[in-house]
Scaffold this active site. Structure first.
Site, short mmCIF file in Angstrom:
data_model
loop_
_atom_site.label_atom_id
_atom_site.label_comp_id
_atom_site.label_asym_id
_atom_site.label_seq_id
_atom_site.Cartn_x
_atom_site.Cartn_y
_atom_site.Cartn_z
N ALA A 187 0.86 -1.19 0.00
CA ALA A 187 0.00 0.00 0.00
C ALA A 187 0.89 1.23 0.00
CB ALA A 187 -0.92 0.01 1.22
N SER A 232 -0.38 8.93 1.34
CA SER A 232 0.12 10.28 1.08
C SER A 232 1.50 10.53 1.69
CB SER A 232 -0.87 11.31 1.63
OG SER A 232 -1.10 11.09 3.01
N VAL A 279 3.75 1.00 2.71
CA VAL A 279 3.76 -0.09 3.68
C VAL A 279 4.21 -1.39 3.02
CG1 VAL A 279 2.38 -1.43 5.30
CG2 VAL A 279 1.92 1.02 5.01
N ASP A 293 -8.39 11.38 11.17
CA ASP A 293 -8.30 10.99 9.76
C ASP A 293 -8.88 9.59 9.56
OD1 ASP A 293 -7.64 11.31 7.11
OD2 ASP A 293 -5.58 10.62 7.33
#
Length: 687
Positions: A195, A198, A202, A350
């Site tokens: 992944a 921003s 990962v 978030d």
């Protein structure tokens, strides 16, 4: 994306400054500050220009980690106007061309045909512009009620499917941060990132000790690019505030709040501490899970945490195949968010779908604890009071709440604002709490903000961002999901169980108006609170007794005594009338009389309904009320209430007796011509 790698040969390279001030230099040396060690800043451009050395000015405390310093940023970029204007044009021009393309599609009637292409273009623009704009896209990706489905599909890719940066850069960062090559630290590490978001990407790995882990590595060039964007945004906010007088909110403070949070995201050590604090506060919430942090493999730009096999909440098909109820997990998320905002104040700012997963065992997993924020105690209580006043349509109280929450100054004239609230919210609220949603409320509020002297405080922006994002995820799962209808049971529970002076005062104001007890409000609170998680009715009863017979409960005791007098007086009067009618009927005196229709006193009807609600409440045991009776009887306040009730009933009885005597004497006072005497004679006691 062609990103330049960092050379490890420089003794003071950017990658080695993991506990230093970020790369926005302030070329000054005040006596109250110390000069931090020199760090190397990579230019935001992708050209192989040699990195330039800068001197960072920071306080001793600030050198412990990354801190947002708008003054230092401004001082630095004020000397670099060409760089600023270049970035500004680079931001504005893509949006101008995008808007023109939409206008041209509309002119040619090709909006639907070109929508997919325009959606891809918007996603590419936000991706290229960097983290700050990607986060805007992430927030929009959760709002199917605002964004067309094709745009929604593309913006969803911004959550964790951004273009990755080269592996060699990531591996070098791991080596520089952790002091060894990746293969020496991890038993396994995926060849490519699984992944990319921003701020980092990962990898899946495995420790030498066998634990599966997620290894997050930060992107290069972040600090300066973010600092430059924040400087431009802050300058525009200051210009707008100065130019447009109708803008009363402190846009600069809002930008600074966002800047502080995003700079904290750049420090993975801080993120690890946030994760552990989050777990400590909310890890005991049913069906919530927070991954473990492995500190020996974590530094400022590398974070190693427990690997979680999970599915995005918005991937309904995959979740249903696992037999997991996505709607239940959303309700769990709402309850957890309420605790974050209204109980402990430490909240995840978030919560987009990339950061919320459904685990195979049906738990809601929180990820990415970089962007966190806090709500102060008085703000938490103010928010609870505002929800209560909003739901109960107490717009005078709601106006006062906005003063307490710093939307309005204490000297603001609330007289015209109260009816404005009533006009706006009576439409937005609908028929019940179930119709409430944050979008309808914020939409309606926006009109008031311009007309009246409202100013949005900085802390509120992140709260709204968090709640609106969460509501957006909920709407994707269930279009009829109403966050506030799920929130009110928690608020009701807090009002009934919280011992703070602020909420006890709110509860009193809610239940009493003009000296009268509002039984329907108490019924509503008990009915909603019983469906809240971890609602302990016995705790409520004990706390209620303690508060009722405390010094602060004197007002309530007095009003309750009056209610008891009214109820008992009405009951005894009805009983006496029924008894006398029955007796007269049996002895043949009630010839033309109609039977008395016995009506249950209103307060007793409310008490009956409350008892029914208590019986339906999970965990209620009537036998647990027995130990409270001796405790109450020995209290002097109970004896005082008893005296008040006895005195009130006696006064009612005497007054009724006098009235009956006057009524009985009245026929004798009628004159022969059939006219009554004047009122002064009729009301005089007989001699």
């Amino acid at each position: 994306m062609n990103l330049k790698t960092v050379s490890p040969s420089s003794s003071n390279s950017y990658s080695e400054s993991r506990l230093q001030k970020p790369a926005y230099p302030a070329m000054r040396d005040d006596t109250t500050k110390v000069v931090a060690p020199t760090v190397t800043v990579e230019p935001a451009s992708q050209s192989p220009t040699p990195a330039k050395r800068v001197t960072v000015v920071a306080s001793e405390k600030e050198t412990e980690g990354l801190r947002y310093d708008p003054e230092a940023i401004a001082e630095y970029y004020q000397q670099r106007s060409l760089q600023v204007w270049g970035r500004f044009i680079g931001i504005v021009w893509p949006f101008v061309t995008f808007a023109l393309s939409l206008w041209w599609d509309r002119q040619r009637g090709r909006i639907a045909k070109n929508q997919k292409r325009r959606a891809v273009r918007l996603r590419e623009i936000l991706t290229k512009l960097g983290p700050a704009y990607i986060k805007v896209g992430q927030a929009l990706s959760t709002r199917p009620d605002l964004v067309p489905s094709l745009y929604l599909e593309e913006l969803t890719n911004l959550q964790d499917q951004l273009p990755p940066f080269p592996n060699e850069v990531a591996y070098r960062f791991i080596e520089e941060e952790l002091g060894a090559k990746p293969e020496e630290i991890y038993a396994e590490l995926s060849p490519e990132p699984l992944a990319a978001a921003s701020l980092g990407q990962v990898y899946k790995g495995k420790l030498k000790t066998g634990e599966s882990v997620a290894v997050k590595v930060q992107r290069p060039d972040l600090t300066e690019r973010i600092a430059l964007d924040l400087y431009i945004g802050r300058s525009l906010a200051a210009w707008a505030k100065k130019t447009f007088k109708r803008i009363r909110s402190d846009l600069v403070a809002i930008l600074d709040e966002f800047g502080s949070r995003i700079f904290e995201e750049l420090d993975y050590i801080q993120e690890g501490h946030n994760a552990e604090r989050f777990e400590q506060l909310y890890g005991n919430v049913p069906d919530i899970y927070i991954p473990k942090i492995y500190w020996e493999y974590t530094q400022r730009r590398v974070l190693t945490m427990e690997w979680i096999n999970g599915t995005k909440l918005t991937n309904l098909e995959a979740i249903e195949k696992q037999g997991i109820d996505a709607r239940h997990l959303i309700e769990v998320g709402v309850q957890c968010s309420l605790r974050q905002l209204l109980e402990h104040g430490f909240f995840h700012a978030d919560p987009h779908p990339g950061n919320l997963l459904a685990s195979p065992d049906g738990k809601l997993v929180y990820l990415d604890f970089g962007m966190m924020s806090e709500v102060k105690p008085y703000q938490r209580y103010g928010l609870i009071e505002a929800v209560v006043h909003l739901v109960n349509r107490d717009f005078e109280g709601l106006a006062r709440d906005y003063v307490n929450l710093e939307f309005l100054t204490p000297d603001t004239d609330l007289t015209p604002i109260i009816p404005a609230f009533a006009a706006v919210f009576n439409d937005a609220l609908g028929a019940s709490v179930a119709e409430l949603n944050f979008k309808s409320i914020t939409d309606q509020l926006s009109a008031l903000m311009y007309e009246y002297p409202f100013s949005v405080p900085a802390y509120y922006a992140l709260i709204i961002r968090s709640l609106v994002t969460l509501e957006g995820i909920a709407i994707q799962i269930d279009p009829n999901f109403k966050v506030l209808s799920k929130a009110y049971p928690y608020v009701a529970k807090r009002l009934l169980t919280d011992t703070s002076l602020e909420l006890r005062t709110s509860l009193r104001d809610l239940l009493f108006k003009d000296g009268k007890f509002r039984w329907n409000r108490l019924e509503n609170l008990l009915r909603n609170a019983r469906i809240s998680q971890d609602y302990d009715l016995n705790q409520v009863l004990n706390q209620t007794v303690d508060f009722l017979f405390s010094e602060r409960g004197e007002f309530i005791r007095k009003n309750l005594a009056d209610e008891i007098v009214n109820g008992l007086d009405s009951l005894t009067r009805n009983s006496f009338q029924n008894f006398t009618y029955t007796f007269r009927e049996r002895v043949g005196l009630a010839v033309n009389e109609k039977p008395v229709v016995s009506e249950t006193p209103q307060s007793l009807a409310h008490i009956k309904r409350i008892w029914e609600i208590l019986q339906e409440t999970p965990g209620f045991d009537p036998t647990q009320l027995l130990p409270l009776i001796p405790k109450l009887l020995v209290k002097p306040e109970t004896q005082q209430m008893g005296q008040q009730v006895a005195s009130g009933l006696a006064q009612r009885a005497v007054a009724r007796l006098i009235r009956e005597i006057l009524v009985a004497q009245e026929p004798e006072s009628i004159q022969n011509n059939g006219h009554k005497q004047n009122s002064s004679t009729r009301l005089a006691l007989p001699e």
